[in-house]
Scaffold this active site. Structure first.
Site, PDB file in Angstrom:
ATOM      1  N   HIS A  24       6.021 -17.928  -5.134  1.00  0.00           N
ATOM      2  CA  HIS A  24       5.457 -18.857  -4.424  1.00  0.00           C
ATOM      3  C   HIS A  24       6.197 -20.093  -3.892  1.00  0.00           C
ATOM      4  CE1 HIS A  24       2.118 -21.963  -3.802  1.00  0.00           C
ATOM      5  NE2 HIS A  24       3.057 -22.769  -4.283  1.00  0.00           N
ATOM      6  N   GLU A  25       7.297 -20.395  -4.854  1.00  0.00           N
ATOM      7  CA  GLU A  25       8.078 -21.333  -4.190  1.00  0.00           C
ATOM      8  C   GLU A  25       9.099 -20.809  -3.230  1.00  0.00           C
ATOM      9  OE1 GLU A  25       7.701 -24.151  -5.341  1.00  0.00           O
ATOM     10  OE2 GLU A  25       6.507 -23.727  -6.998  1.00  0.00           O
ATOM     11  N   HIS A  78       7.460 -21.361   0.178  1.00  0.00           N
ATOM     12  CA  HIS A  78       7.664 -23.001   0.885  1.00  0.00           C
ATOM     13  C   HIS A  78       8.976 -22.641   1.331  1.00  0.00           C
ATOM     14  CE1 HIS A  78       4.302 -24.835  -0.966  1.00  0.00           C
ATOM     15  NE2 HIS A  78       4.565 -24.366  -2.139  1.00  0.00           N
TER      16      HIS A  78
END
Length: 235
Positions: A105-106, A109
């Site tokens: 998920h990070e 980004h």
């Protein structure tokens, strides 16, 4: 005794605050229980969160982002200023399905930053305004109530609106990062079969915390507008 909307000694708008608090507590409990459940499930590849993050970044042609550990629990975040994917200790060195999902998920980004994803840039540009709004909204409202000056209250509410807008802008950024993460994990084979679905559940539960926070803020804003409207009507 104060009078609020037909009820003596009771402010019915507090119900909005209580609903917001209940939503936030429910979302927090959901993400904690979901993460705890899948943090016990070791991935079939045996990759740690850090290794998965590095593989994802390389697969997307991103070589200027560093993966590093940070202290705390669920403190994971991507910092576009330093180009770092920061993973908590429970994610960085663990090989669970949950840890890999959070790490991915990070990285989502980082990918958004790399491709110039517009909502991410809008959120970054909005940070100073949102920070100002969060710091000044309640002091201005309280000062306005204390000295009896409506303009202070009005400005305070507008400051609060800025903080609410930031939370709304955050929603598509977080959902998009999760979609990117799940897609890459599935396509790359870092996670397989039911592991992908498990990660989707972890990230879905995490997304609920952002939705709940935004809903709670909107309810609080609605309460302020109701109270302020009543006050203007009584002036």
């Amino acid at each position: 005794m104060p009078y609020y909307g037909g009820y003596y000694g009771f402010d019915p708008t507090m119900i909005l605050v209580l609903i917001g608090a209940a939503l936030s507590m429910w979302a927090s409990s959901r993400v904690n229980s979901t993460y705890r459940k899948y943090s016990q499930v070791r991935s079939m590849t045996g990759m740690t969160g850090a290794q998965a993050a590095q593989n994802i970044l390389r697969s997307q042609g991103i070589y200027d982002v560093t993966v590093r550990p940070v202290a705390g629990q669920l403190t994971d975040h991507y910092d576009p200023r330093t180009k770092t994917v920061n993973l908590s200790q429970a994610v960085y060195g663990e090989s669970s399905v949950a840890a890999i999902g959070v790490a991915a998920h990070e990285c989502g980004h980082a990918i958004q930053d790399n491709v110039g994803y517009s909502p991410l840039r809008l959120r970054a540009a909005f940070v100073p305004l949102a920070s100002l709004g969060s710091k000044l909204s309640w002091p201005l409202i309280l000062i306005g109530l204390f000295i009896g000056m409506t303009p202070f209250i009005e400005v305070g509410i507008w400051m609060f609106v800025l903080a609410v807008l930031f939370q709304l802008i955050t929603l598509p950024v977080e959902f998009n990062a999760s979609r990117r993460a799940v897609g890459i994990l599935d396509e790359s084979g870092i996670l397989r079969g039911q592991e992908v679905e498990a990660t989707r559940k972890v990230l879905g539960a995490a997304a609920l915390t952002y939705v709940a926070a935004a809903a709670a803020s909107i309810l609080q804003l609605l309460r302020l507008l109701i109270l302020f409207g009543n006050r203007r009507g009584n002036d």
